[in-house]
Design a protein around this motif. Structure first.
Motif, short mmCIF file in Angstrom:
data_model
loop_
_atom_site.label_atom_id
_atom_site.label_comp_id
_atom_site.label_asym_id
_atom_site.label_seq_id
_atom_site.Cartn_x
_atom_site.Cartn_y
_atom_site.Cartn_z
N CYS A 43 0.39 20.60 -2.29
CA CYS A 43 0.54 19.21 -2.41
C CYS A 43 -0.90 18.56 -1.85
N LEU A 44 -1.65 17.75 -2.54
CA LEU A 44 -2.80 16.87 -2.08
C LEU A 44 -2.30 15.52 -1.75
N PHE A 45 -1.58 15.37 -0.63
CA PHE A 45 -1.16 13.93 -0.30
C PHE A 45 -1.22 13.65 1.35
N SER A 46 -1.84 12.59 1.45
CA SER A 46 -2.38 12.22 2.94
C SER A 46 -1.32 11.59 3.74
N ASP A 90 -9.26 10.73 2.79
CA ASP A 90 -10.69 10.86 2.53
C ASP A 90 -10.96 11.45 1.06
N TRP A 91 -11.56 10.70 0.22
CA TRP A 91 -11.51 11.13 -1.07
C TRP A 91 -11.98 12.45 -1.28
N PRO A 92 -13.40 12.88 -0.83
CA PRO A 92 -13.95 14.00 -1.03
C PRO A 92 -12.87 15.26 -0.55
N ALA A 95 -10.58 17.18 -2.98
CA ALA A 95 -11.36 18.01 -3.71
C ALA A 95 -11.60 19.58 -3.08
N GLN A 96 -11.92 19.35 -1.78
CA GLN A 96 -12.23 20.74 -0.83
C GLN A 96 -11.15 21.21 -0.65
N VAL A 97 -9.73 20.61 -0.17
CA VAL A 97 -8.62 21.21 -0.12
C VAL A 97 -8.13 21.84 -1.32
N SER A 118 -9.42 9.69 -6.02
CA SER A 118 -9.14 11.21 -5.38
C SER A 118 -8.76 11.91 -6.62
N ARG A 119 -8.08 11.30 -7.44
CA ARG A 119 -7.76 12.29 -8.55
C ARG A 119 -9.08 12.83 -9.22
N LYS A 120 -10.11 11.90 -9.52
CA LYS A 120 -11.34 12.35 -10.31
C LYS A 120 -12.18 12.92 -8.98
N SER A 121 -11.81 13.05 -7.92
CA SER A 121 -12.45 14.19 -7.15
C SER A 121 -11.99 15.52 -7.27
#
Length: 416
Positions: A43-46, A90-92, A95-97, A118-121
């Motif tokens: 999951c990529l949710f803040s 943090d939008w970048p 991608a890193q995670v 964030s999706r585009k990153s």
């Protein structure tokens, strides 16, 4: 449930770099998604930053869906483990995670992102690593990657029906528009498409204005004053098309109410506004403002009642820091996405991305919205119903209009 946050990411990536020099053991989070009869989903949710109140709850609903699937026997002989993260708005970092989850933790699929930035990153990450990202937000469209499942609606299925409603006699016969958005790709692209659409309806450029603000912007007094002045000018009924995101939504609506502007004076169509944005607001002053989504909490039907009870029970069981009596569209879309992935993996008899992707065609699922959502072989867009909601006095939305069925998604806009 494993979790990545900013510190975990820095710690594990730092260890990976050091291992090129020193024989360090692999970090405990980095292990195969197939180990010990488990399959991992990431999951990529803040849960911190400007998107925390919205995105944070999706980590929990993804795990709730996984527990339902596990209780029914799991998938292909494996149980699902959900690995959560905190990209900290943090939008970048998304991608890193995401890259670490795919390449090191070996998750079978990613579920995440709220904003299009964030999706585009993350997009090049899933494309380079042949991963899958299930994206649960309605968005600007104009994208069609085989590595992304677009679980929610493009503008032709959501935004345009809402704008058409406002322009019709059933709405307010809107003739003029004031666009207020956060300064990034989704608002600017949506508004570009809307301006192109309005031109096809014979609406002159003098009939609209637009303003953009930074993320987390909170002081809307000047902009609301500009809206008041534009509303007082001749030319017909004015509507605000609001595309700010995160904490800026309640801040804008609060200022609108503080200046005494009602929905009968100037209606607001909040394209990203959900039930959670109304928490803490005096919605008696906001009654009649609108949103449009593929799910509203007031949707009728047994499937929604079951979902709402499951969420309330899950919050009580896990002590999740969110209200048990509030559900929002992206929660439901995330819940749908986990179930759709499990159905595809079971149909494929595999967790490998090419086989799972091949199995999407013909899938359908009974969504809590009351619609049977589905996928075809044409693309990775999910067909789903559409609602227009109207703010009520109880910090929610009444269903003002809904589509008869699930319109076919149109990925690429013909406007703008």
């Amino acid at each position: 449930m494993s979790k990545f946050d900013r510190r975990t990411f820095l710690r594990t990536t730092g260890a990976a770099a050091a291992s090129a020099i020193l024989p360090l053991a692999a970090p405990p989070l980095i292990r195969s998604s197939r180990a010990a009869g488990t399959v991992k989903l990431g999951c990529l949710f803040s849960s911190s930053g400007t998107m925390a109140n919205l995105e944070g709850r999706m980590n929990f609903v993804a795990k709730m869906a996984a527990e339902e699937i596990n209780a029914a026997g799991g998938v292909n002989g494996s149980t699902i483990e959900v690995v959560t993260s905190d990209p900290a708005s943090d939008w970048p970092l998304y991608a890193q995670v995401g890259r670490q989850m795919l390449s090191e933790t070996k998750v079978a699929a990613l579920f995440g992102c709220w904003t299009s930035v964030s999706r585009k990153s993350v997009l090049p990450v899933v494309e380079q690593n042949n991963g899958l990202l299930f994206y649960p937000l309605h968005f600007e469209g104009d994208e069609n990657s085989k590595n992304v499942v677009y679980v929610n609606s493009p503008p032709a299925s959501s935004v345009l029906p809402a704008v058409d409603y406002l322009m019709s006699p059933d709405g307010v016969e809107a003739k003029r528009f004031f666009m207020v958005g956060s300064d990034y790709v989704w608002p600017r692209t949506i508004n570009k498409q809307l301006k192109g659409y309005w031109k096809t309806k014979g609406i002159e450029e003098s009939a609209w204005k637009e303003e953009y603000v930074p993320f987390s912007f909170s002081n809307f007094q000047t902009i609301v004053n500009q809206i008041r002045a534009f509303a007082d000018a001749p030319g017909g009924k004015l509507v605000v098309v609001l595309t700010v995101v995160g904490s800026s939504i309640p801040d804008f609506m609060r200022e609108f109410a503080n200046q005494g502007i009602s929905s009968s004076d100037v209606p607001v169509l909040g394209l990203d506004m959900v039930e959670a944005d109304l928490e803490g607001l005096d919605t008696q002053k906001l009654v009649g403002h609108l949103n449009c989504w593929a799910y509203l909490q007031q949707a009728k039907g047994e499937a929604n009642q079951k979902f709402l009870k499951s969420w309330a029970d899950y919050v009580g069981k896990t002590k999740a820091p969110f209200r048990p009596d509030v559900a929002i569209d992206p929660m439901v879309s995330t819940y749908d996405a986990v179930h759709l992935w499990a159905m595809a993996a079971k149909k494929a008899g595999s967790f490998d991305v090419p086989e799972v992707r091949q199995a999407f065609a013909g899938l359908s699922f009974d969504c809590p919205s009351g619609y049977k959502i589905g996928m075809t072989a044409e693309n990775n867009y999910v067909s789903r119903g559409v609602f227009i909601g109207s703010v009520n006095a109880s910090q929610g939305f009444d269903v003002l209009w809904q589509s008869e069925g699930t319109p076919k998604p149109v990925p690429m806009s013909q406007y703008g």
